[in-house]
Motif scaffolding. Structure first.
Motif, PDB file in Angstrom:
ATOM      1  N   LYS A 152       0.850  -1.199   0.000  1.00  0.00           N
ATOM      2  CA  LYS A 152       0.000   0.000   0.000  1.00  0.00           C
ATOM      3  C   LYS A 152       0.885   1.249   0.000  1.00  0.00           C
ATOM      4  N   THR A 153       0.260   2.379  -0.284  1.00  0.00           N
ATOM      5  CA  THR A 153       0.994   3.636  -0.361  1.00  0.00           C
ATOM      6  C   THR A 153       1.034   4.344   0.990  1.00  0.00           C
ATOM      7  N   ILE A 154       1.848   5.358   1.038  1.00  0.00           N
ATOM      8  CA  ILE A 154       1.980   6.161   2.249  1.00  0.00           C
ATOM      9  C   ILE A 154       0.634   6.744   2.660  1.00  0.00           C
ATOM     10  N   SER A 155      -0.181   7.110   1.691  1.00  0.00           N
ATOM     11  CA  SER A 155      -1.481   7.696   2.017  1.00  0.00           C
ATOM     12  C   SER A 155      -2.420   6.701   2.686  1.00  0.00           C
ATOM     13  N   ASP A 156      -2.072   5.409   2.661  1.00  0.00           N
ATOM     14  CA  ASP A 156      -2.901   4.385   3.300  1.00  0.00           C
ATOM     15  C   ASP A 156      -2.572   4.168   4.777  1.00  0.00           C
ATOM     16  N   ILE A 157      -1.601   4.884   5.315  1.00  0.00           N
ATOM     17  CA  ILE A 157      -1.234   4.723   6.726  1.00  0.00           C
ATOM     18  C   ILE A 157      -2.457   4.885   7.625  1.00  0.00           C
ATOM     19  N   ASN A 158      -3.373   5.744   7.241  1.00  0.00           N
ATOM     20  CA  ASN A 158      -4.536   6.032   8.086  1.00  0.00           C
ATOM     21  C   ASN A 158      -5.453   4.840   8.306  1.00  0.00           C
ATOM     22  N   ILE A 159      -5.325   3.775   7.525  1.00  0.00           N
ATOM     23  CA  ILE A 159      -6.162   2.596   7.779  1.00  0.00           C
ATOM     24  C   ILE A 159      -5.867   2.007   9.149  1.00  0.00           C
ATOM     25  N   LEU A 160      -4.690   2.306   9.682  1.00  0.00           N
ATOM     26  CA  LEU A 160      -4.303   1.770  10.991  1.00  0.00           C
ATOM     27  C   LEU A 160      -5.044   2.437  12.144  1.00  0.00           C
ATOM     28  N   TYR A 161      -5.704   3.564  11.894  1.00  0.00           N
ATOM     29  CA  TYR A 161      -6.475   4.208  12.954  1.00  0.00           C
ATOM     30  C   TYR A 161      -7.688   3.371  13.357  1.00  0.00           C
ATOM     31  N   LYS A 162      -8.044   2.415  12.539  1.00  0.00           N
ATOM     32  CA  LYS A 162      -9.140   1.496  12.863  1.00  0.00           C
ATOM     33  C   LYS A 162      -8.571   0.079  12.892  1.00  0.00           C
ATOM     34  N   PRO A 163      -7.878  -0.285  13.965  1.00  0.00           N
ATOM     35  CA  PRO A 163      -7.200  -1.581  14.000  1.00  0.00           C
ATOM     36  C   PRO A 163      -8.136  -2.768  13.832  1.00  0.00           C
ATOM     37  N   ALA A 164      -9.382  -2.641  14.230  1.00  0.00           N
ATOM     38  CA  ALA A 164     -10.328  -3.753  14.089  1.00  0.00           C
ATOM     39  C   ALA A 164     -10.558  -4.113  12.623  1.00  0.00           C
ATOM     40  N   ASP A 165     -10.273  -3.172  11.703  1.00  0.00           N
ATOM     41  CA  ASP A 165     -10.447  -3.437  10.274  1.00  0.00           C
ATOM     42  C   ASP A 165      -9.274  -4.202   9.671  1.00  0.00           C
ATOM     43  N   VAL A 166      -8.122  -4.209  10.348  1.00  0.00           N
ATOM     44  CA  VAL A 166      -6.930  -4.837   9.766  1.00  0.00           C
ATOM     45  C   VAL A 166      -6.305  -5.917  10.646  1.00  0.00           C
ATOM     46  N   VAL A 167      -6.779  -6.043  11.887  1.00  0.00           N
ATOM     47  CA  VAL A 167      -6.192  -6.993  12.836  1.00  0.00           C
ATOM     48  C   VAL A 167      -7.281  -7.925  13.339  1.00  0.00           C
ATOM     49  N   LYS A 168      -6.965  -9.224  13.372  1.00  0.00           N
ATOM     50  CA  LYS A 168      -7.933 -10.213  13.865  1.00  0.00           C
ATOM     51  C   LYS A 168      -8.060 -10.125  15.381  1.00  0.00           C
ATOM     52  N   ASP A 169      -9.259 -10.269  15.896  1.00  0.00           N
ATOM     53  CA  ASP A 169      -9.538 -10.379  17.331  1.00  0.00           C
ATOM     54  C   ASP A 169      -8.926  -9.273  18.175  1.00  0.00           C
ATOM     55  N   VAL A 170      -8.892  -8.053  17.653  1.00  0.00           N
ATOM     56  CA  VAL A 170      -8.247  -6.972  18.393  1.00  0.00           C
ATOM     57  C   VAL A 170      -8.913  -6.708  19.735  1.00  0.00           C
ATOM     58  N   ASP A 171     -10.213  -6.821  19.823  1.00  0.00           N
ATOM     59  CA  ASP A 171     -10.897  -6.511  21.077  1.00  0.00           C
ATOM     60  C   ASP A 171     -10.946  -7.705  22.023  1.00  0.00           C
ATOM     61  N   THR A 172     -11.035  -8.913  21.484  1.00  0.00           N
ATOM     62  CA  THR A 172     -11.216 -10.061  22.364  1.00  0.00           C
ATOM     63  C   THR A 172      -9.927 -10.512  23.034  1.00  0.00           C
ATOM     64  N   VAL A 173      -8.792 -10.344  22.379  1.00  0.00           N
ATOM     65  CA  VAL A 173      -7.549 -10.830  22.968  1.00  0.00           C
ATOM     66  C   VAL A 173      -6.863  -9.775  23.811  1.00  0.00           C
ATOM     67  N   THR A 174      -6.698  -8.578  23.255  1.00  0.00           N
ATOM     68  CA  THR A 174      -5.858  -7.585  23.918  1.00  0.00           C
ATOM     69  C   THR A 174      -6.616  -6.400  24.468  1.00  0.00           C
ATOM     70  N   GLY A 175      -7.861  -6.279  24.144  1.00  0.00           N
ATOM     71  CA  GLY A 175      -8.594  -5.107  24.607  1.00  0.00           C
ATOM     72  C   GLY A 175      -7.965  -3.844  24.067  1.00  0.00           C
ATOM     73  N   ALA A 176      -7.625  -2.945  24.948  1.00  0.00           N
ATOM     74  CA  ALA A 176      -7.072  -1.654  24.527  1.00  0.00           C
ATOM     75  C   ALA A 176      -5.554  -1.680  24.427  1.00  0.00           C
ATOM     76  N   THR A 177      -4.930  -2.852  24.573  1.00  0.00           N
ATOM     77  CA  THR A 177      -3.471  -2.911  24.595  1.00  0.00           C
ATOM     78  C   THR A 177      -2.854  -2.578  23.239  1.00  0.00           C
ATOM     79  N   LEU A 178      -3.468  -3.023  22.150  1.00  0.00           N
ATOM     80  CA  LEU A 178      -2.947  -2.732  20.822  1.00  0.00           C
ATOM     81  C   LEU A 178      -3.192  -1.262  20.509  1.00  0.00           C
ATOM     82  N   ARG A 179      -2.132  -0.520  20.352  1.00  0.00           N
ATOM     83  CA  ARG A 179      -2.218   0.913  20.070  1.00  0.00           C
ATOM     84  C   ARG A 179      -1.569   1.183  18.724  1.00  0.00           C
ATOM     85  N   THR A 180      -2.350   1.086  17.658  1.00  0.00           N
ATOM     86  CA  THR A 180      -1.789   1.299  16.338  1.00  0.00           C
ATOM     87  C   THR A 180      -1.350   2.745  16.128  1.00  0.00           C
ATOM     88  N   GLY A 181      -1.841   3.663  16.939  1.00  0.00           N
ATOM     89  CA  GLY A 181      -1.371   5.046  16.855  1.00  0.00           C
ATOM     90  C   GLY A 181       0.129   5.134  17.087  1.00  0.00           C
TER      91      GLY A 181
END
Length: 177
Positions: A130-159
């Motif tokens: 992906k391009t540099i302009s796609d970095i912002n997709i990481l602001y919504k980790p649930a869209d790119v990471v499996k089980d973000v809420d069930t395993v780690t809760g708020a621990t994953l900080r893609t920011g």
């Protein structure tokens, strides 16, 4: 006293006029072509604009290897190394990944620590190709990471990863191809 007030008023008025009357040729052009990644490229300036109007600064980055970090409270929480080619991420690897003394890159780690490491890797992998302009997709980790809420809760900080990526881009290439 009156002359000081008058001078101050004149300075403020001049600043207001310069700010209000100044034109920016980048914003006055109308020849734009839509792209397929949620951005618009201005044909005159070559700058990409995200749908919300913010400018993507990544249109002029050199091919090469970049390094960036996210540091908080004098603690290096994330260090990354990534390769950029033609404004696209070819690879992203973590050089350091820790929080509150826990080293998430420890290969012997199990349980939640291992899950967090895998999720951070999924977040980085989501940008490959992906391009540099796609970095912002990481602001919504649930869209790119499996089980973000069930395993780690708020621990994953893609920011933090986003910050490390921009840090690397702002530092310019660590190594050219």
């Amino acid at each position: 006293m009156k002359s000081k007030k008058l001078a101050l008023t004149l300075v403020i008025s001049a600043m207001c006029l310069l700010t209000a009357c100044g034109s920016n040729p980048d914003t006055n052009t109308t020849d734009k072509t839509a792209t397929n990644n949620g951005t618009t490229t201005n044909e005159t300036t070559g700058k990409d604009t995200i749908n919300d109007g913010s400018t993507v600064l990544g249109t002029d980055y050199e091919n090469g290897t970049y390094r960036g970090s996210y540091v908080d409270g004098d603690v290096n929480q994330i260090s990354i190394e990534f390769v950029l080619k033609d404004q696209k991420f070819e690879s992203i690897k973590y050089r350091a990944l820790s929080y509150k003394g826990e080293n998430y890159l420890d290969e012997a780690a199990t349980g939640v620590v291992k899950a967090i490491r895998e999720q951070y890797q999924q977040a980085a992998d989501a940008l490959i190709g992906k391009t540099i302009s796609d970095i912002n997709i990481l602001y919504k980790p649930a869209d790119v990471v499996k089980d973000v809420d069930t395993v780690t809760g708020a621990t994953l900080r893609t920011g933090k990863l986003i910050s490390a990526l921009w840090d690397g881009l702002n530092r310019h290439p660590y190594k050219l191809p």
